[in-house]
Motif scaffolding. Structure first.
Motif, PDB file in Angstrom:
ATOM      1  N   LYS A 300       7.945 -86.346  51.421  1.00  0.00           N
ATOM      2  CA  LYS A 300       8.239 -85.178  52.259  1.00  0.00           C
ATOM      3  C   LYS A 300       9.026 -85.547  53.511  1.00  0.00           C
ATOM      4  O   LYS A 300       9.915 -84.813  53.942  1.00  0.00           O
ATOM      5  N   TRP A 301       8.678 -86.673  54.126  1.00  0.00           N
ATOM      6  CA  TRP A 301       9.301 -87.064  55.387  1.00  0.00           C
ATOM      7  C   TRP A 301      10.108 -88.347  55.203  1.00  0.00           C
ATOM      8  O   TRP A 301       9.647 -89.297  54.576  1.00  0.00           O
ATOM      9  N   PHE A 302      11.303 -88.359  55.790  1.00  0.00           N
ATOM     10  CA  PHE A 302      12.181 -89.528  55.762  1.00  0.00           C
ATOM     11  C   PHE A 302      12.675 -89.775  57.181  1.00  0.00           C
ATOM     12  O   PHE A 302      12.398 -88.996  58.094  1.00  0.00           O
ATOM     13  N   ILE A 303      13.458 -90.827  57.346  1.00  0.00           N
ATOM     14  CA  ILE A 303      14.033 -91.098  58.666  1.00  0.00           C
ATOM     15  C   ILE A 303      14.862 -89.908  59.126  1.00  0.00           C
ATOM     16  O   ILE A 303      14.753 -89.454  60.267  1.00  0.00           O
ATOM     17  N   GLU A 304      15.678 -89.369  58.224  1.00  0.00           N
ATOM     18  CA  GLU A 304      16.634 -88.343  58.629  1.00  0.00           C
ATOM     19  C   GLU A 304      15.983 -87.037  59.061  1.00  0.00           C
ATOM     20  O   GLU A 304      16.547 -86.319  59.897  1.00  0.00           O
ATOM     21  N   ASN A 305      14.811 -86.692  58.521  1.00  0.00           N
ATOM     22  CA  ASN A 305      14.204 -85.424  58.927  1.00  0.00           C
ATOM     23  C   ASN A 305      13.006 -85.596  59.855  1.00  0.00           C
ATOM     24  O   ASN A 305      12.435 -84.599  60.303  1.00  0.00           O
ATOM     25  N   SER A 306      12.624 -86.837  60.153  1.00  0.00           N
ATOM     26  CA  SER A 306      11.494 -87.039  61.070  1.00  0.00           C
ATOM     27  C   SER A 306      11.896 -87.734  62.366  1.00  0.00           C
ATOM     28  O   SER A 306      11.050 -87.884  63.264  1.00  0.00           O
ATOM     29  N   ARG A 307      13.150 -88.133  62.496  1.00  0.00           N
ATOM     30  CA  ARG A 307      13.565 -88.787  63.753  1.00  0.00           C
ATOM     31  C   ARG A 307      13.442 -87.826  64.938  1.00  0.00           C
ATOM     32  O   ARG A 307      13.301 -88.251  66.084  1.00  0.00           O
ATOM     33  N   ILE A 308      13.488 -86.512  64.670  1.00  0.00           N
ATOM     34  CA  ILE A 308      13.335 -85.516  65.725  1.00  0.00           C
ATOM     35  C   ILE A 308      11.922 -85.508  66.299  1.00  0.00           C
ATOM     36  O   ILE A 308      11.691 -85.013  67.413  1.00  0.00           O
ATOM     37  N   HIS A 309      10.959 -86.076  65.582  1.00  0.00           N
ATOM     38  CA  HIS A 309       9.574 -86.100  66.060  1.00  0.00           C
ATOM     39  C   HIS A 309       9.464 -86.774  67.429  1.00  0.00           C
ATOM     40  O   HIS A 309       8.638 -86.378  68.255  1.00  0.00           O
ATOM     41  N   ALA A 310      10.276 -87.795  67.651  1.00  0.00           N
ATOM     42  CA  ALA A 310      10.197 -88.529  68.924  1.00  0.00           C
ATOM     43  C   ALA A 310      10.493 -87.613  70.109  1.00  0.00           C
ATOM     44  O   ALA A 310       9.766 -87.624  71.114  1.00  0.00           O
ATOM     45  N   LYS A 311      11.523 -86.809  70.012  1.00  0.00           N
ATOM     46  CA  LYS A 311      11.874 -85.899  71.109  1.00  0.00           C
ATOM     47  C   LYS A 311      10.837 -84.792  71.262  1.00  0.00           C
ATOM     48  O   LYS A 311      10.507 -84.388  72.395  1.00  0.00           O
ATOM     49  N   ILE A 312      10.327 -84.289  70.133  1.00  0.00           N
ATOM     50  CA  ILE A 312       9.303 -83.244  70.199  1.00  0.00           C
ATOM     51  C   ILE A 312       8.078 -83.752  70.960  1.00  0.00           C
ATOM     52  O   ILE A 312       7.535 -83.071  71.846  1.00  0.00           O
ATOM     53  N   ILE A 313       7.646 -84.967  70.631  1.00  0.00           N
ATOM     54  CA  ILE A 313       6.469 -85.537  71.284  1.00  0.00           C
ATOM     55  C   ILE A 313       6.740 -85.790  72.764  1.00  0.00           C
ATOM     56  O   ILE A 313       5.919 -85.434  73.635  1.00  0.00           O
ATOM     57  N   ALA A 314       7.871 -86.388  73.054  1.00  0.00           N
ATOM     58  CA  ALA A 314       8.195 -86.698  74.451  1.00  0.00           C
ATOM     59  C   ALA A 314       8.288 -85.431  75.293  1.00  0.00           C
ATOM     60  O   ALA A 314       7.816 -85.396  76.443  1.00  0.00           O
ATOM     61  N   ASN A 315       8.889 -84.394  74.753  1.00  0.00           N
ATOM     62  CA  ASN A 315       8.992 -83.126  75.504  1.00  0.00           C
ATOM     63  C   ASN A 315       7.615 -82.524  75.749  1.00  0.00           C
ATOM     64  O   ASN A 315       7.349 -81.986  76.832  1.00  0.00           O
ATOM     65  N   HIS A 316       6.741 -82.604  74.755  1.00  0.00           N
ATOM     66  CA  HIS A 316       5.393 -82.046  74.931  1.00  0.00           C
ATOM     67  C   HIS A 316       4.620 -82.819  75.982  1.00  0.00           C
ATOM     68  O   HIS A 316       3.924 -82.225  76.825  1.00  0.00           O
ATOM     69  N   ILE A 317       4.728 -84.144  75.938  1.00  0.00           N
ATOM     70  CA  ILE A 317       4.037 -84.964  76.941  1.00  0.00           C
ATOM     71  C   ILE A 317       4.579 -84.653  78.344  1.00  0.00           C
ATOM     72  O   ILE A 317       3.809 -84.485  79.295  1.00  0.00           O
TER      73      ILE A 317
END
Length: 322
Positions: A300-317
């Motif tokens: 379900k998840w690969f580098i290309e569709n999960s690399r955005i997770h880093a920004k999502i987490i950082a913005n939430h923090i």
């Protein structure tokens, strides 16, 4: 005791992306990795070519220049290595995390080398380290492997490749081209539909012409020193065999999730609990990123569709910091 704002567990591409986000915000962080940098990629077959193009593997808009239409393993290792070193990211390699415990508003992270305390934890550990076992007699024999590196040692040998995924197909074709006698054993009725579109016709043609023998709707039920037993739809057959390459998939490390308090779905998918809008798990301050978010659905998840997770987490923090 080492105190940090954020501990990132896993130094794969997504862990590196998370570290870059921390660095940009001047947060005190550390990445902890139990193996080499991008350990899963390092353990991929030496001649592996990615399904994705290089721009889809880029993180933080740092260009990934490849000489090929689709980059190979060595190019990816070079890219992520240069990203980590040129940005002077704080990464501790060959350090296994033993436990993650929340104590009040902070987390305690123990490893075989150190003890850490942090305000936030991000788990991005991937799934390549725990193979799905066949659970059959003989699986523990030295001639059986759940990982494939290269074909040379299989030349002139009778090799059974179990599976029909990208890794199994690549291994079967490479071993055959290096002079191995290859038999594929596939539980389904055909080669997997997710196999790379430029490779699938190759393996189908090799099977149809008889260069590679394939048993579909079949399972290996026993492995001996010099033979292997295969249950086909018609009958049980025994083949002479020197090596078994069982590429039947891999599992995430569910234990580290469960031990930290993250709940998993009760079905066979075992998807961890998290908010897709923030990537925060059911434990406040504990985040998930990358393929670990899919549980057993590792496709379900690969580098290309999960690399955005880093920004999502950082913005939430950043938006919820005191």
């Amino acid at each position: 005791m080492i105190e940090k704002d954020i501990i990132i567990i896993g130094a794969g591409p997504i862990g590196i992306a998370c570290a870059l986000e921390c660095k940009k915000r001047h947060w005190d962080y550390a990445v902890i990795e139990k193996g080499a940098l991008t350990n899963s990629l390092f353990n991929y077959p030496r001649n592996m070519t990615f399904f994705s193009t290089s721009e889809k593997l880029e993180i933080d808009d740092i260009p990934f220049i490849s000489t090929n239409p689709k980059p190979n393993r060595d190019e990816a290792l070079e890219y992520y290595r240069r990203v980590a070193t040129s940005n002077k990211l704080h990464i501790n390699l060959y350090e296994t995390v033993n436990a993650i415990k929340k104590d009040g508003e902070r987390f305690s992270i123990s490893t075989r080398k150190n003890n850490y305390v942090s305000k936030k934890v991000i788990i991005c550990t991937g799934f390549y380290d725990i193979p799905k076992l066949l659970n059959i007699p003989g699986e523990e024999l030295p001639k059986v492997t759940h990982y494939y590196k290269e074909a040379h040692n299989y030349a002139l040998q009778n090799v059974v490749v179990i599976g029909a995924s990208n890794s199994a197909v690549d291994a079967a074709l490479e071993i055959w081209r290096k002079g191995g006698h290859v038999t594929m054993v596939v539980r389904g009725e055909n080669i997997g539909e997710r196999v790379k579109y430029w490779v699938r016709p190759d393996i189908v043609n090799r099977i149809e012409e008889g260069s590679i023998k394939a048993y579909f709707n079949s399972e290996v039920i026993k492995i001996d020193g010099n033979t292997i037993d295969i249950q086909t739809p018609d009958r049980l057959i025994t083949l002479d065999n020197d090596y078994v390459v069982a590429l039947t998939g891999y599992l995430p490390n569910f234990e580290i999730l469960k031990d930290s308090g993250i709940t998993l779905s009760e079905d066979e998918k075992q998807i961890p609990s998290y908010n897709p809008e923030t990537m925060e798990s059911n434990i406040k301050g504990l985040y998930l990123a990358g393929v670990i978010c899919g549980g057993n659905e590792t496709h379900k998840w690969f580098i290309e569709n999960s690399r955005i997770h880093a920004k999502i987490i950082a913005n939430h923090i950043a938006n919820n910091s005191n």
